[in-house]
Write an enzyme that holds these catalytic residues in place. Sequence first.
Site, short mmCIF file in Angstrom:
data_model
loop_
_atom_site.label_atom_id
_atom_site.label_comp_id
_atom_site.label_asym_id
_atom_site.label_seq_id
_atom_site.Cartn_x
_atom_site.Cartn_y
_atom_site.Cartn_z
N LEU A 82 -7.43 6.96 1.74
CA LEU A 82 -7.97 7.98 0.36
C LEU A 82 -6.73 8.12 -0.08
CD1 LEU A 82 -9.25 10.76 2.58
CD2 LEU A 82 -9.93 9.32 0.23
N ARG A 83 -5.74 6.95 -0.73
CA ARG A 83 -4.42 6.83 -0.91
C ARG A 83 -4.32 7.25 -2.25
NH1 ARG A 83 -1.02 3.90 3.39
NH2 ARG A 83 -0.08 5.36 4.67
N GLY A 84 -5.42 6.13 -2.64
CA GLY A 84 -5.96 5.85 -4.35
C GLY A 84 -6.58 7.34 -4.49
N ASP A 111 0.84 -1.50 0.26
CA ASP A 111 0.09 -0.13 -0.25
C ASP A 111 1.01 1.08 0.10
OD1 ASP A 111 -2.82 1.64 0.08
OD2 ASP A 111 -1.82 1.85 2.19
N ARG A 112 2.05 1.35 0.16
CA ARG A 112 2.84 2.05 0.35
C ARG A 112 3.49 2.42 -1.04
NH1 ARG A 112 2.13 5.46 5.07
NH2 ARG A 112 1.94 4.38 6.85
#
Length: 423
Positions: free
Chosen positions: A361-363, A280-281
């Site tokens: 919300l990283r996407g 995910d990073r």
Amino acid sequence: MASVLGTSSTAILASRSLVCASSKLVIPSISINPGQSSGRKFYGGIGIQGRKGRPQFNIAVTNVATEINSVEQAQKLPAKESQRPVYPFAAIVGQDEMKLCLLLNVIDPKIGGVMIMGDRGTGKSTTVRSLADLLPEIKVVFGDPYNSDPQDPESMGIEVREKITKGEELTITMTKINMVDLPLGATEDRVCGTIDIEKALTEGVKAFEPGLLAKANRGILYVDEVNLLDDHLVDVLLDSAASGWNTVEREGISISHPARFILIGSGNPEEGELRPQLLDRFGMHAQVGTVRDAELRVKIVEERARFDKNPKEFRDSYKAEQEKLQRQITSARSSLSSVQIDHDLKVKISKVCAELNVDGLRGDIVTNRAAKALAALKERDKVTAEDIATVIPNCLRHRLRKDPLESIDSGLLVVEKFYEVFS
């Protein structure tokens, strides 16, 4: 990214005049002559000939004093002919998705890096290492082992911030962005930094020896076969990637330094899955497949044979294309801040993420950044739906929840949802 300095320090920073170093100390612009490599050890843009010339830190609570050997500073660039030749980025055949993801991360480092997964022998590590020739120059504080940015408090080491607070002048220079390899067998001390045993024995003082994370600050940290990386090193990367700082607690030493880097990983999915926390990073995810076209395969084999036979001549043949790419990257980095994206497009991006059940919300953030970087690369000041369609599969593919019964590729799911929302 919380600001490291308070309001008063920031004001001092804005008003402080920065004195440029002598032209003899400035690293020249990126050269694509044969023999380009990152084989020598570099700390803060300074070439190190041996252990004695390495920058040291005397630790007293959080006060850090750096010792710099002026003779070795003047010798920071070795003879280019003695360096290992790197395969030109412009000579890579195919693999457009992987190359685009790498270029976008160089244009906007805040995208968060790229994870490259694919079959063995598809040129993953060759492509990443060839990126070194295209990396632009950045301003750094001369002699600082953390490549501190003289204008950004978030990327400054403790010593540089103290100098600014005291009103001291900073000597700045230009140096090429670092690309640091993290070997699978690296120890935690080598990655994070540790006590300098030599200085402790010879001078009787506690001294900090910076590690790979210090060297990679404001640069690129590359991990080949990242899915085979030991868990304790994965934990270190997770901590630094989350906070942008590396904190070292070793034998009475407590020190923190900036560790903001573009994380690039590559691997073969057949050799094991990556931990979800680390996956995910990565801002983007590129999938690489084996070339099936016979003519393309022959071309790749012939190009590689030419490079192995005479690297200098082969690199010279791609010099013009390499220089054109360098100019495009430099121009895109400078114009990135002026690129705009309509509110309507932002809403649609978030709608795609929401309907795909993307956690967090990283996407959304990464898709917006990548679309802007692509528009800047194409020399436009406004993002289009086509830009978003190009980057959104790479930004969301690895963020979808895994369904063991699902046979369709996650990238195709993203594409289908994109056209459903944007139509």
